[in-house]
Design an enzyme around this catalytic site. Structure first.
Site, PDB file in Angstrom:
ATOM      1  N   GLY A 161      -7.220   7.804   7.849  1.00 28.60           N
ATOM      2  CA  GLY A 161      -7.655   7.180   6.605  1.00 28.60           C
ATOM      3  C   GLY A 161      -8.447   5.931   6.947  1.00 28.60           C
ATOM      4  N   ARG A 162      -8.524   5.009   5.982  1.00 26.88           N
ATOM      5  CA  ARG A 162      -9.273   3.772   6.211  1.00 26.88           C
ATOM      6  C   ARG A 162      -8.734   3.000   7.408  1.00 26.88           C
ATOM      7  NH1 ARG A 162      -8.496   4.147   0.741  1.00 26.88           N
ATOM      8  NH2 ARG A 162      -6.571   2.975   0.968  1.00 26.88           N
ATOM      9  N   ILE A 163      -7.412   2.928   7.522  1.00 28.24           N
ATOM     10  CA  ILE A 163      -6.822   2.145   8.609  1.00 28.24           C
ATOM     11  C   ILE A 163      -7.085   2.822   9.951  1.00 28.24           C
ATOM     12  CG2 ILE A 163      -4.635   1.366   9.598  1.00 28.24           C
ATOM     13  CD1 ILE A 163      -3.672   0.848   6.717  1.00 28.24           C
TER      14      ILE A 163
ATOM     15  N   ASP B 263       5.817  -1.433  14.710  1.00 29.87           N
ATOM     16  CA  ASP B 263       5.868  -2.514  13.721  1.00 29.87           C
ATOM     17  C   ASP B 263       6.788  -2.147  12.568  1.00 29.87           C
ATOM     18  OD1 ASP B 263       4.974  -5.066  12.621  1.00 29.87           O
ATOM     19  OD2 ASP B 263       3.909  -3.872  11.124  1.00 29.87           O
TER      20      ASP B 263
ATOM     21  N   HIS C 252       7.702  -5.738  11.186  1.00 22.69           N
ATOM     22  CA  HIS C 252       6.862  -5.295  10.074  1.00 22.69           C
ATOM     23  C   HIS C 252       5.909  -6.411   9.619  1.00 22.69           C
ATOM     24  CE1 HIS C 252       6.696  -2.269   6.506  1.00 22.69           C
ATOM     25  NE2 HIS C 252       5.501  -2.751   6.796  1.00 22.69           N
ATOM     26  N   ILE C 253       4.989  -6.779  10.495  1.00 19.60           N
ATOM     27  CA  ILE C 253       4.076  -7.892  10.207  1.00 19.60           C
ATOM     28  C   ILE C 253       2.612  -7.465  10.200  1.00 19.60           C
ATOM     29  CG2 ILE C 253       5.640  -9.668  11.082  1.00 19.60           C
ATOM     30  CD1 ILE C 253       3.885  -9.670  13.679  1.00 19.60           C
TER      31      ILE C 253
ATOM     32  N   VAL D 290       0.841  -1.197   0.000  1.00 20.55           N
ATOM     33  CA  VAL D 290       0.000   0.000   0.000  1.00 20.55           C
ATOM     34  C   VAL D 290       0.876   1.247   0.000  1.00 20.55           C
ATOM     35  CG1 VAL D 290      -0.242   0.048   2.526  1.00 20.55           C
ATOM     36  CG2 VAL D 290      -1.952   1.166   1.102  1.00 20.55           C
TER      37      VAL D 290
ATOM     38  N   ARG E  67     -11.105  15.757   7.972  1.00 19.24           N
ATOM     39  CA  ARG E  67     -11.709  14.734   7.120  1.00 19.24           C
ATOM     40  C   ARG E  67     -13.059  14.349   7.728  1.00 19.24           C
ATOM     41  NH1 ARG E  67      -7.421  10.609   4.721  1.00 19.24           N
ATOM     42  NH2 ARG E  67      -9.001  10.744   3.083  1.00 19.24           N
TER      43      ARG E  67
ATOM     44  N   ARG F  43       4.939   3.831   8.755  1.00 19.94           N
ATOM     45  CA  ARG F  43       6.271   3.726   8.176  1.00 19.94           C
ATOM     46  C   ARG F  43       7.281   4.215   9.201  1.00 19.94           C
ATOM     47  NH1 ARG F  43       4.619   0.633   5.105  1.00 19.94           N
ATOM     48  NH2 ARG F  43       4.646   0.639   2.819  1.00 19.94           N
TER      49      ARG F  43
ATOM     50  N   GLU G   1      15.088  -1.442   8.204  1.00 22.49           N
ATOM     51  CA  GLU G   1      14.439  -2.735   8.423  1.00 22.49           C
ATOM     52  C   GLU G   1      15.253  -3.806   7.716  1.00 22.49           C
ATOM     53  OE1 GLU G   1      10.338  -2.540   7.232  1.00 22.49           O
ATOM     54  OE2 GLU G   1       9.804  -1.163   8.843  1.00 22.49           O
TER      55      GLU G   1
END
Length: 358
Positions: A192-194, A299, A323-324, A113, A218, A275, A304
């Protein structure tokens, strides 16, 4: 929000549906394979995506058949003359790689994404279309964010360690106490969506208030979770739990820094599943080690993987995952399938399911 969840389920179904061709491969079709567009796949992606590519009959593709990244020099050799490229977020798609690929490259599909690994200006300059995989990972990332938030705030890693190593003695009144979500204020940096999906999952924990900040208010998204728009300063000051959900851009690079942490409560929990580059890790270490904030759950990091001798690993109040966030079988297969279908549609000159417009 019921409608948006149904739309997400529909997108996941579309993502895993291969583009159909009638019948099997005939001998004539096999002879013509050499004239099909050439594609390089930079990783052993989950099986749904590979199945779609194999069964499409539309491309001849070469695969870096490993779960580890393709070495850079190998990648530069393999992309020469390809028409399409399917990559993951570990591959840096820059001028060097695009020069190596040459003028045939018309479509890039990333199984992610995020797109901070892509040189957008170079891709735009060369007229290369870009597919990516938003939305299908919303549920998985939101679930993981809640998991790492609870793990950090209730000190589960510390507790497990104590139980395993003999630290579990007699009952003590304040031993391993953490912080509850009930009656708390949860702040979201980048709605946002997350961000919405995280808030929906946290609401049953009796959160008192949701606040957020973004480039601008928003209201449509915020109304779904009854969230109030505030400044970045107010987000830091008011949040008992602060979840970072923004994209990495020049504007958000290291936005979570000493200035932000200094305004946070000493009982607050900081969570980042977006990120690593949005956080100044030296400033975060300082805030955690001095008690400026109570804990952090990450995460994502820079780099990384994070070196095992990094100072953040020495802190009991810092939970670090590799990062999972999107690592569920359902989501990774949906991402793989969407990336494959984006690539095929792009090569056919058709609209992609999810295309990044430059």
């Amino acid at each position: 929000m019921w409608c948006s969840r149904m739309a997400l389920r529909r997108l996941q179904r579309i993502a895993v549906t291969p583009l159909n061709i009638t019948g099997g491969l005939t001998s004539n079709m096999q002879r013509e394979m050499s004239t099909l567009p050439r594609v390089y796949v930079t990783r052993q992606i989950p099986p749904e995506g590979l199945k779609i590519l194999r069964e499409s009959g539309q491309v001849q593709f070469e695969l870096w058949d490993s779960d580890d990244p393709v070495p850079r020099q190998e990648l530069l050799q393999r992309v020469k003359g390809v028409d399409g490229l399917l990559c993951v977020l570990t591959e840096k798609i820059d001028a060097e790689l695009l020069d190596a690929a040459g003028p045939n490259l018309k479509v890039l599909s990333t199984m992610s994404v995020g797109f901070d690994h892509l040189s957008l200006e170079e891709l735009k300059k060369r007229g290369i279309r870009i597919g990516y995989t938003p939305e299908v990972l919303t549920d998985a990332v939101a679930e993981l964010t809640v998991a790492v938030l609870l793990t950090t705030s209730r000190r589960l890693i510390e507790a497990t360690h104590e139980a395993k190593t003999g630290g579990w003695g007699t009952w003590r009144t304040l031993w391993l106490c953490g912080y509850e979500l009930a009656n708390s204020t949860v702040g979201i940096l980048g709605l946002g969506r997350i961000g919405v999906a995280i808030a929906e999952r946290l609401a049953p924990f009796k959160v008192k208030k949701f606040i957020y900040t973004d480039m601008e208010p928003r209201p449509e998204l915020a109304s779904a979770i009854n969230a109030e728009y505030v400044s970045l300063d107010e987000l830091a000051k008011q949040s008992d739990f602060l979840a970072v959900c923004c994209a990495l851009t020049p504007e958000t690079k290291e936005i979570c820094n000493k200035e932000l942490f200094s305004k946070m409560k000493n009982t607050s929990i900081f969570i980042n599943t977006s990120r690593g580059g949005v956080v100044n890790q030296e400033d975060l270490y300082e805030a955690l080690s001095t008690g400026q904030i109570a804990g952090a759950g990450l995460d994502v990091t820079v780099p990384e993987p994070l070196p095992t001798n990094h100072p953040l690993f020495t802190l009991k109040n810092c939970v670090i995952l590799p990062h999972i966030a999107s690592a569920s079988y359902t989501t990774r297969n949906a991402m793989s399938a969407l990336a494959a279908n984006n690539l095929l549609r792009g090569l056919r000159g058709e609209p992609m399911i999810k295309e990044l417009k430059l």
